[in-house]
Design a protein around this motif. Structure first.
Motif, short mmCIF file in Angstrom:
data_model
loop_
_atom_site.label_atom_id
_atom_site.label_comp_id
_atom_site.label_asym_id
_atom_site.label_seq_id
_atom_site.Cartn_x
_atom_site.Cartn_y
_atom_site.Cartn_z
N GLY A 30 81.39 40.55 -10.60
CA GLY A 30 80.52 40.49 -11.76
C GLY A 30 79.77 41.78 -12.05
O GLY A 30 79.00 41.85 -13.00
N GLN A 31 79.98 42.81 -11.22
CA GLN A 31 79.33 44.10 -11.46
C GLN A 31 79.86 44.71 -12.76
O GLN A 31 81.03 44.56 -13.08
CB GLN A 31 79.64 45.09 -10.33
CG GLN A 31 79.10 44.74 -8.99
CD GLN A 31 79.52 45.81 -7.99
OE1 GLN A 31 79.12 46.97 -8.11
NE2 GLN A 31 80.34 45.43 -7.04
N LEU A 32 79.01 45.45 -13.45
CA LEU A 32 79.45 46.17 -14.63
C LEU A 32 80.04 47.51 -14.21
O LEU A 32 79.40 48.28 -13.49
CB LEU A 32 78.29 46.39 -15.59
CG LEU A 32 77.73 45.14 -16.25
CD1 LEU A 32 76.56 45.49 -17.16
CD2 LEU A 32 78.79 44.39 -17.04
N PHE A 33 81.28 47.73 -14.64
CA PHE A 33 81.97 48.98 -14.34
C PHE A 33 82.21 49.75 -15.63
O PHE A 33 82.50 49.15 -16.67
CB PHE A 33 83.33 48.71 -13.67
CG PHE A 33 83.24 48.43 -12.21
CD1 PHE A 33 83.52 49.42 -11.27
CD2 PHE A 33 82.87 47.18 -11.75
CE1 PHE A 33 83.43 49.16 -9.91
CE2 PHE A 33 82.79 46.90 -10.40
CZ PHE A 33 83.07 47.90 -9.48
N PRO A 34 82.13 51.07 -15.59
CA PRO A 34 82.40 51.89 -16.76
C PRO A 34 83.91 52.04 -16.97
O PRO A 34 84.65 52.34 -16.04
CB PRO A 34 81.75 53.24 -16.42
CG PRO A 34 81.65 53.26 -14.93
CD PRO A 34 81.63 51.86 -14.45
N HIS A 35 84.33 51.81 -18.21
CA HIS A 35 85.73 51.94 -18.60
C HIS A 35 85.82 52.82 -19.83
O HIS A 35 85.02 52.68 -20.76
CB HIS A 35 86.33 50.57 -18.91
CG HIS A 35 86.34 49.63 -17.75
ND1 HIS A 35 86.25 48.26 -17.91
CD2 HIS A 35 86.41 49.85 -16.42
CE1 HIS A 35 86.29 47.68 -16.72
NE2 HIS A 35 86.38 48.63 -15.79
N LEU A 36 86.82 53.68 -19.87
CA LEU A 36 87.04 54.56 -21.01
C LEU A 36 88.32 54.15 -21.72
O LEU A 36 89.40 54.18 -21.12
CB LEU A 36 87.14 56.02 -20.55
CG LEU A 36 87.41 57.04 -21.65
CD1 LEU A 36 86.25 57.11 -22.65
CD2 LEU A 36 87.68 58.42 -21.05
N TYR A 37 88.19 53.79 -22.98
CA TYR A 37 89.33 53.41 -23.81
C TYR A 37 89.75 54.61 -24.66
O TYR A 37 89.78 54.55 -25.88
CB TYR A 37 88.96 52.22 -24.69
CG TYR A 37 88.84 50.93 -23.91
CD1 TYR A 37 89.91 50.04 -23.81
CD2 TYR A 37 87.67 50.60 -23.24
CE1 TYR A 37 89.81 48.86 -23.08
CE2 TYR A 37 87.55 49.42 -22.51
CZ TYR A 37 88.63 48.56 -22.44
OH TYR A 37 88.52 47.40 -21.71
N ALA A 38 90.07 55.69 -23.99
CA ALA A 38 90.50 56.93 -24.64
C ALA A 38 91.03 57.85 -23.56
O ALA A 38 90.91 57.56 -22.36
CB ALA A 38 89.33 57.59 -25.38
N VAL A 39 91.59 58.95 -23.97
CA VAL A 39 92.02 59.99 -23.04
C VAL A 39 90.78 60.71 -22.52
O VAL A 39 89.83 60.96 -23.27
CB VAL A 39 92.97 60.98 -23.75
CG1 VAL A 39 93.27 62.17 -22.87
CG2 VAL A 39 94.25 60.26 -24.16
N LEU A 40 90.78 61.01 -21.23
CA LEU A 40 89.66 61.72 -20.61
C LEU A 40 89.88 63.22 -20.75
O LEU A 40 90.88 63.75 -20.26
CB LEU A 40 89.58 61.34 -19.13
CG LEU A 40 88.52 62.04 -18.28
CD1 LEU A 40 87.12 61.78 -18.81
CD2 LEU A 40 88.65 61.61 -16.82
N PRO A 41 88.97 63.92 -21.44
CA PRO A 41 89.11 65.38 -21.56
C PRO A 41 88.55 66.09 -20.34
O PRO A 41 87.54 65.68 -19.76
CB PRO A 41 88.27 65.70 -22.80
CG PRO A 41 87.22 64.64 -22.82
CD PRO A 41 87.85 63.41 -22.24
N TRP A 42 89.20 67.19 -19.94
CA TRP A 42 88.74 67.97 -18.79
C TRP A 42 87.31 68.46 -18.99
O TRP A 42 86.54 68.56 -18.03
CB TRP A 42 89.69 69.14 -18.53
CG TRP A 42 89.26 69.93 -17.34
CD1 TRP A 42 88.66 71.15 -17.35
CD2 TRP A 42 89.35 69.54 -15.97
NE1 TRP A 42 88.38 71.55 -16.05
CE2 TRP A 42 88.79 70.58 -15.19
CE3 TRP A 42 89.85 68.41 -15.32
CZ2 TRP A 42 88.73 70.53 -13.80
CZ3 TRP A 42 89.78 68.35 -13.93
CH2 TRP A 42 89.22 69.40 -13.20
#
Length: 114
Positions: free
Chosen positions: A81-93
Motif C-alpha cells: 500500500g506504499q505510494l511509489f513514484p512512477h513515470l509515464y514518459a521517457v526518462l531524460p538524462w
C-alpha cells in the motif's frame, strides 16, 4: 508527494546505454508495466531486496522530479500500500542529478548518491 529526489536502479549495461543515448524508455519490467518504476530513498532497500536480490553490478540513479513533466509523474500504491513514484514518459538524462554503484555500509544500509 514531498520527495523531490527519487531513485532508479539499473544494471550497469542499462546505465551505460542511458548515459550514451540521453534517454531511458525503461527496463523490461518497466516496459511490461507501462511506466518507469522509481523508489524513494526509504523504499530503495526493499526494492533491491525484492527485485534485484543476488544481482551485482547495479547502479543507483538519483532523479530530480522537478526536472520531469509533472503530468507524467504519478504516486501510486504498490507494495504494502506504499505510494511509489512512477513515470509515464521517457526518462531524460538531464533529470539525473547523481549516480553511484549500489553499495551497502557495514550495517547493511544502502548508500544513496544524494
Amino acid at each position: 508527494m514531498a520527495d523531490r529526489i527519487v531513485y532508479k536502479i539499473l544494471t550497469s549495461a542499462e546505465h551505460e546505454i542511458f548515459e550514451r543515448t540521453g534517454s531511458f524508455s525503461g527496463s523490461p519490467a518497466d516496459l511490461a508495466d507501462g511506466f518507469i518504476h522509481f523508489s524513494t530513498g526509504a523504499q530503495v532497500p526493499g526494492t533491491l531486496d525484492r527485485h534485484f536480490s543476488g544481482q551485482s553490478d547495479l547502479m543507483l540513479l538519483a532523479v530530480d522530479c522537478g526536472l520531469l513533466d509533472p503530468a507524467a509523474m504519478r504516486w501510486e500504491p504498490a507494495r504494502g500500500g506504499q505510494l511509489f513514484p512512477h513515470l509515464y514518459a521517457v526518462l531524460p538524462w538531464g533529470a539525473v542529478v547523481a549516480v553511484c554503484p549500489v553499495t551497502r555500509d557495514a550495517n547493511g544500509q544502502v548508500q544513496l548518491p544524494v
